[in-house]
Design an enzyme around this catalytic site. Structure first.
Site, PDB file in Angstrom:
ATOM      1  CE1 TYR A  96      -4.612  -1.593   5.203  1.00  0.00           C
ATOM      2  CE2 TYR A  96      -3.588   0.462   4.519  1.00  0.00           C
ATOM      3  CZ  TYR A  96      -4.155  -0.755   4.208  1.00  0.00           C
ATOM      4  OH  TYR A  96      -4.255  -1.152   2.884  1.00  0.00           O
ATOM      5  CB  SER A 106      -0.850  -0.027   1.278  1.00  0.00           C
ATOM      6  OG  SER A 106      -1.449   1.233   1.509  1.00  0.00           O
TER       7      SER A 106
HETATM    8  N1  NAD Z   1      -8.528  -0.263  -1.557  1.00  0.00           N
HETATM    9  C1  NAD Z   1      -7.424   0.462  -1.392  1.00  0.00           C
HETATM   10  O1  NAD Z   1      -7.455   1.718  -1.437  1.00  0.00           O
HETATM   11  C2  NAD Z   1      -6.100  -0.219  -1.150  1.00  0.00           C
HETATM   12  C3  NAD Z   1      -4.935   0.516  -1.352  1.00  0.00           C
HETATM   13  C4  NAD Z   1      -3.705  -0.103  -1.129  1.00  0.00           C
HETATM   14  C5  NAD Z   1      -3.671  -1.420  -0.724  1.00  0.00           C
HETATM   15  N2  NAD Z   1      -4.835  -2.109  -0.517  1.00  0.00           N
HETATM   16  C6  NAD Z   1      -4.727  -3.514  -0.113  1.00  0.00           C
HETATM   17  O2  NAD Z   1      -5.319  -4.305  -1.117  1.00  0.00           O
HETATM   18  C7  NAD Z   1      -5.655  -5.583  -0.575  1.00  0.00           C
HETATM   19  C8  NAD Z   1      -7.055  -5.956  -1.056  1.00  0.00           C
HETATM   20  O3  NAD Z   1      -7.978  -5.034  -0.505  1.00  0.00           O
HETATM   21  P1  NAD Z   1      -9.217  -4.434  -1.329  1.00  0.00           P
HETATM   22  O4  NAD Z   1      -9.099  -2.960  -1.254  1.00  0.00           O
HETATM   23  O5  NAD Z   1      -9.341  -5.108  -2.645  1.00  0.00           O
HETATM   24  O6  NAD Z   1     -10.416  -4.828  -0.323  1.00  0.00           O
HETATM   25  P2  NAD Z   1     -11.645  -5.840  -0.473  1.00  0.00           P
HETATM   26  O7  NAD Z   1     -12.297  -5.863   0.864  1.00  0.00           O
HETATM   27  O8  NAD Z   1     -12.474  -5.471  -1.660  1.00  0.00           O
HETATM   28  O9  NAD Z   1     -10.943  -7.251  -0.720  1.00  0.00           O
HETATM   29  C9  NAD Z   1     -10.307  -7.942   0.331  1.00  0.00           C
HETATM   30  C10 NAD Z   1     -10.714  -9.415   0.302  1.00  0.00           C
HETATM   31  O10 NAD Z   1     -10.006 -10.070   1.370  1.00  0.00           O
HETATM   32  C11 NAD Z   1     -10.902 -10.954   2.028  1.00  0.00           C
HETATM   33  N3  NAD Z   1     -10.468 -11.172   3.408  1.00  0.00           N
HETATM   34  C12 NAD Z   1     -10.347 -10.247   4.409  1.00  0.00           C
HETATM   35  N4  NAD Z   1      -9.957 -10.834   5.548  1.00  0.00           N
HETATM   36  C13 NAD Z   1      -9.804 -12.155   5.265  1.00  0.00           C
HETATM   37  C14 NAD Z   1      -9.409 -13.278   6.033  1.00  0.00           C
HETATM   38  N5  NAD Z   1      -9.105 -13.171   7.342  1.00  0.00           N
HETATM   39  N6  NAD Z   1      -9.337 -14.489   5.419  1.00  0.00           N
HETATM   40  C15 NAD Z   1      -9.666 -14.620   4.102  1.00  0.00           C
HETATM   41  N7  NAD Z   1     -10.060 -13.593   3.330  1.00  0.00           N
HETATM   42  C16 NAD Z   1     -10.119 -12.379   3.904  1.00  0.00           C
HETATM   43  C17 NAD Z   1     -12.257 -10.243   1.961  1.00  0.00           C
HETATM   44  O11 NAD Z   1     -13.340 -11.160   2.127  1.00  0.00           O
HETATM   45  C18 NAD Z   1     -12.215  -9.610   0.563  1.00  0.00           C
HETATM   46  O12 NAD Z   1     -12.736 -10.496  -0.418  1.00  0.00           O
HETATM   47  C19 NAD Z   1      -5.502  -5.430   0.947  1.00  0.00           C
HETATM   48  O13 NAD Z   1      -4.286  -6.022   1.342  1.00  0.00           O
HETATM   49  C20 NAD Z   1      -5.471  -3.919   1.144  1.00  0.00           C
HETATM   50  O14 NAD Z   1      -4.777  -3.571   2.311  1.00  0.00           O
HETATM   51  C21 NAD Z   1      -6.056  -1.544  -0.747  1.00  0.00           C
END
Ligand code: NAD
Length: 248
Positions: A145, A130
């Site tokens: 985070y 991130s």
């Molecule tokens: N959305 C943003 O702005 C952003 C920016 C930078 C990094 N990220 C990172 O991207 C990654 C994906 O996040 P996203 O934004 O797509 O969110 P999202 O919630 O759309 O997707 C995350 C997925 O992880 C699953 N999940 C969460 N906890 C879990 C667990 N304990 N066991 C199994 N599955 C689990 C959820 O069910 C979901 O399907 C994360 O690591 C997040 O930190 C997101």
């Protein structure tokens, strides 16, 4: 290949990208998407915090696909921007533990479960970091985070050194992406982070020099690049699709 957190958001886009190029995919996620997956994608229900669930997902990929070439560690949760003084110590400890267990321990357990198979196929790992792996506040990160994503950067670097020359380990560190990302609050992690999409999209655009909100589909191509032959000379690297935050 295996993608954790592949049912939603960035992980889901990565799954669709690989599936569209004919790669069979296993998804480990705690929830199955209501609209299902494309052909060639197998869902394994489980929790990345449990070693046995990560092992079951790897075994499924090996059984169905004859081996494992790519592991994408991606499942993550947020902390809704909670800072040090927002909570009493005991509650802050619960928050830290919940975020740490998914964002760091989950990555470690996934890597452990996948490493031997990846060694035998000369495969690679790609993790989702991130802007919060580098910046202190960035796009709304709180203390738990930011600490977890800084730690995940350390994990990527350590594994890259540890697993060379057999397995490459790289990462993608996006800026703000409007997804279903959830935040841990107390004992639950059900608070939607992007609950006011228009306002948050404006804030994301205002923060980065390119004035962009990243699209999960565009990010997904970076994961495929890192897993491909074109990146065969890269390990321990982080691609940063965040609209240029580093030059602000
Ligand atoms: N959305 C943003 O702005 C952003 C920016 C930078 C990094 N990220 C990172 O991207 C990654 C994906 O996040 P996203 O934004 O797509 O969110 P999202 O919630 O759309 O997707 C995350 C997925 O992880 C699953 N999940 C969460 N906890 C879990 C667990 N304990 N066991 C199994 N599955 C689990 C959820 O069910 C979901 O399907 C994360 O690591 C997040 O930190 C997101």
């Amino acid at each position: 290949m295996l993608v954790t957190g592949g049912s939603s958001g960035i992980g889901r886009a990565v799954v669709e990208e690989f599936a569209a190029h004919g790669d069979p995919v296993v998804v480990l996620d705690r929830e199955e998407p209501a609209d299902g997956f494309p052909d060639g994608v197998t869902f394994v229900g489980g929790d990345v915090r449990r070693a046995a669930d990560n092992e079951r997902a790897v075994t499924t990929a090996v059984r169905l696909h004859g081996g494992l070439g790519v592991f994408v560690g991606n499942a993550g949760i947020h902390d809704a921007g909670t800072t040090l003084l927002d909570l009493p110590g005991a509650e802050l400890g619960v928050l830290m533990q919940r975020v740490w267990e998914v964002n760091v321990l989950g990555y470690l357990l996934g890597a452990r479960a996948a490493a031997e198979e990846l060694k035998s196929t000369a495969g690679s790992m790609v993790f989702t970091l991130s802007d919060a792996s580098f910046l202190v506040r960035g796009n709304g990160a709180g203390v738990a985070y930011a600490v977890s994503k800084h730690a995940a950067l350390g994990l990527v670097r350590h594994l890259a050194a540890d697993l060379a020359p057999h397995v490459r380990v790289n990462a993608v560190a996006p800026g703000g992406v409007l997804t279903g990302l959830r935040a841990a609050v107390g004992e639950s992690d059900d608070r939607a982070v992007y609950d006011r999409p228009e306002e948050i999209a404006r804030a994301i655009r205002d923060l980065n020099p390119l004035g962009v909100v990243l699209d999960p589909g565009r990010l997904a191509a970076l994961y495929r690049f890192l897993a491909s032959e074109a990146a065969s000379g890269m390990t321990g690297e982080v691609l940063r699709p965040d609209g240029g935050l580093a030059v602000r």
